[in-house]
Design a protein around this motif. Structure first.
Motif, mmCIF file in Angstrom:
data_model
loop_
_atom_site.group_PDB
_atom_site.id
_atom_site.type_symbol
_atom_site.label_atom_id
_atom_site.label_comp_id
_atom_site.label_asym_id
_atom_site.label_seq_id
_atom_site.Cartn_x
_atom_site.Cartn_y
_atom_site.Cartn_z
ATOM 1 N N VAL A 148 -7.497 2.504 49.386
ATOM 2 C CA VAL A 148 -6.859 3.097 47.927
ATOM 3 C C VAL A 148 -6.650 1.965 47.063
ATOM 4 O O VAL A 148 -6.649 1.832 45.781
ATOM 5 N N LEU A 149 -6.065 0.862 47.760
ATOM 6 C CA LEU A 149 -5.563 -0.338 47.062
ATOM 7 C C LEU A 149 -6.467 -0.922 46.295
ATOM 8 O O LEU A 149 -6.616 -1.727 45.368
ATOM 9 N N GLU A 150 -7.962 -0.986 47.105
ATOM 10 C CA GLU A 150 -8.927 -1.719 46.428
ATOM 11 C C GLU A 150 -9.749 -1.058 45.401
ATOM 12 O O GLU A 150 -10.297 -1.655 44.446
ATOM 13 N N ILE A 155 -10.608 2.140 39.105
ATOM 14 C CA ILE A 155 -10.672 3.529 38.268
ATOM 15 C C ILE A 155 -9.452 3.545 37.293
ATOM 16 O O ILE A 155 -9.807 4.095 36.204
ATOM 17 N N GLN A 156 -8.380 2.699 37.479
ATOM 18 C CA GLN A 156 -7.446 2.729 36.077
ATOM 19 C C GLN A 156 -7.820 1.986 35.106
ATOM 20 O O GLN A 156 -7.084 1.913 34.126
ATOM 21 N N ARG A 217 -16.206 6.243 50.036
ATOM 22 C CA ARG A 217 -16.778 7.211 49.253
ATOM 23 C C ARG A 217 -15.927 8.385 48.544
ATOM 24 O O ARG A 217 -15.588 8.426 47.275
ATOM 25 N N ARG A 218 -15.167 8.901 49.836
ATOM 26 C CA ARG A 218 -14.262 10.117 49.297
ATOM 27 C C ARG A 218 -12.985 9.749 48.693
ATOM 28 O O ARG A 218 -12.413 10.417 47.874
ATOM 29 N N ILE A 219 -12.484 8.726 48.868
ATOM 30 C CA ILE A 219 -10.992 8.334 48.685
ATOM 31 C C ILE A 219 -11.104 8.085 47.115
ATOM 32 O O ILE A 219 -10.291 8.619 46.169
ATOM 33 N N PRO A 220 -12.047 7.183 46.531
ATOM 34 C CA PRO A 220 -11.992 6.962 45.234
ATOM 35 C C PRO A 220 -12.382 8.127 44.390
ATOM 36 O O PRO A 220 -11.812 8.342 43.394
ATOM 37 N N LEU A 250 -19.051 8.568 39.979
ATOM 38 C CA LEU A 250 -19.144 7.160 39.799
ATOM 39 C C LEU A 250 -18.319 5.885 40.295
ATOM 40 O O LEU A 250 -18.619 4.855 40.613
ATOM 41 N N PHE A 251 -17.117 6.473 40.744
ATOM 42 C CA PHE A 251 -16.174 5.639 41.099
ATOM 43 C C PHE A 251 -16.358 5.300 42.703
ATOM 44 O O PHE A 251 -15.480 4.614 43.509
ATOM 45 N N GLU A 252 -17.201 6.198 43.540
ATOM 46 C CA GLU A 252 -17.540 6.200 44.840
ATOM 47 C C GLU A 252 -17.908 4.713 45.060
ATOM 48 O O GLU A 252 -18.861 4.421 44.470
#
Ligand SMILES: [Zn+2]
Length: 284
Positions: A148-150, A155-156, A217-220, A250-252
């Motif tokens: 999450v933190l990485e 993403i933001q 893959r799934r969290i982002p 794309l963010f995965e």
């Protein structure tokens, strides 16, 4: 029965001394009970239940026929197979009592988290992010927190929104367990599930050997859905599915190895799906 909650402004007389209770069997039923003294004389009670997902507040009326001063036990079973609740949703409920003279007494609202209690969840938290997991061995909680933190700053930098606070991520021990939990809530399962309005993400983390790669893959992916939802606000429902899913994919951090061959196949056989078809629905 679904209705607009009644507005009762009258102070609740102490003589009623109401005592409420709620219990549930996950995916089956939720039982609301209320003990109240029949003073002033009552003619009915209405239970109201709401969650962030309900468009309207659920309500159920119970008639009261008892002598003045009697202790009354009211009870209503909400059938969760007919009125499915999302796992970990916040349930708000309250009772409105109607006196024989028509006065309405609205009892204080109470909250309950509809946790999936079929598992014993371990818990870790940092910076407003809570991770819950089941499996022994690998510290999945720390792995998930790190992911999450990485991935968040990346993403933001594109989707300017804040995470819900708190954000709760539940890692189910297997895909079939997650699928079963979502089925109980009347929902379909894809690869994971985000309930942006709840700030809850549900993911499978079944195989300790592949869990790290899977979570990267799934969290982002799910974080992207959450942030897009928060950035879009009421416009989220009108967002083209290809855009929301495309951004999330794309963010995965680890690309899905199946996507490129699938695209090549579709290109070769002239089976590319037109963009306009991908605006409302998305292939599974
Ligand atoms: Zn998605």
């Amino acid at each position: 029965m679904w209705a607009t909650p009644a507005l009762a402004q009258t102070a609740v007389p102490a003589t009623l001394s109401p005592e409420g209770e709620v219990a549930y069997a996950f995916g089956q039923q939720m039982t609301f009970s209320l003990q109240v003294r029949n003073e002033p004389l009552l003619q009915s009670a209405v239970l109201f239940v709401s969650t962030p997902q309900f468009e309207n507040t659920y309500s159920h009326q119970l008639p009261i026929e008892a002598g003045k001063g009697d202790l009354i036990n009211l009870r209503h079973e909400l059938d969760l197979t007919a009125v499915p609740l999302q796992p970990f949703t916040l349930v708000t409920y309250w009772w409105v009592l109607e006196a024989a003279d028509g006065t309405l007494y609205e009892l204080p609202h109470a909250n309950l988290e509809y946790a999936d209690d079929q598992f014993v969840w371990k818990e870790t938290a940092q910076a407003g992010v809570e991770i819950y997991w089941v499996a022994d061995g690998l510290d999945l909680g720390q792995v998930a927190l790190d992911v999450v933190l990485e991935s968040l700053p990346r993403i933001q930098s594109v989707v300017q929104a804040d995470l819900p606070n708190p954000l709760s991520i539940y890692l189910y021990p297997s895909a079939s367990d997650l699928r079963a939990a979502l089925r109980l809530s009347g929902q379909d399962w894809v690869a994971g599930h985000a309930s942006p309005e709840l700030g809850v993400v549900l993911l499978p983390a079944e195989n300790p050997r592949t869990a790290v790669v899977d979570l990267r893959r799934r969290i982002p992916h799910e974080l992207s859905h959450l942030l897009v939802y928060r950035a879009a606000g009421t416009g989220y429902a009108n967002m083209p599915r290809w855009f929301d899913e495309g951004l999330a994919t794309l963010f995965e951090s680890v690309p899905n190895p199946n996507y490129e061959p699938a695209l090549q196949d579709a290109l070769a056989s002239d089976q590319i799906i037109p963009f306009e078809e991908l605006c409302v629905s998305f292939p599974r």
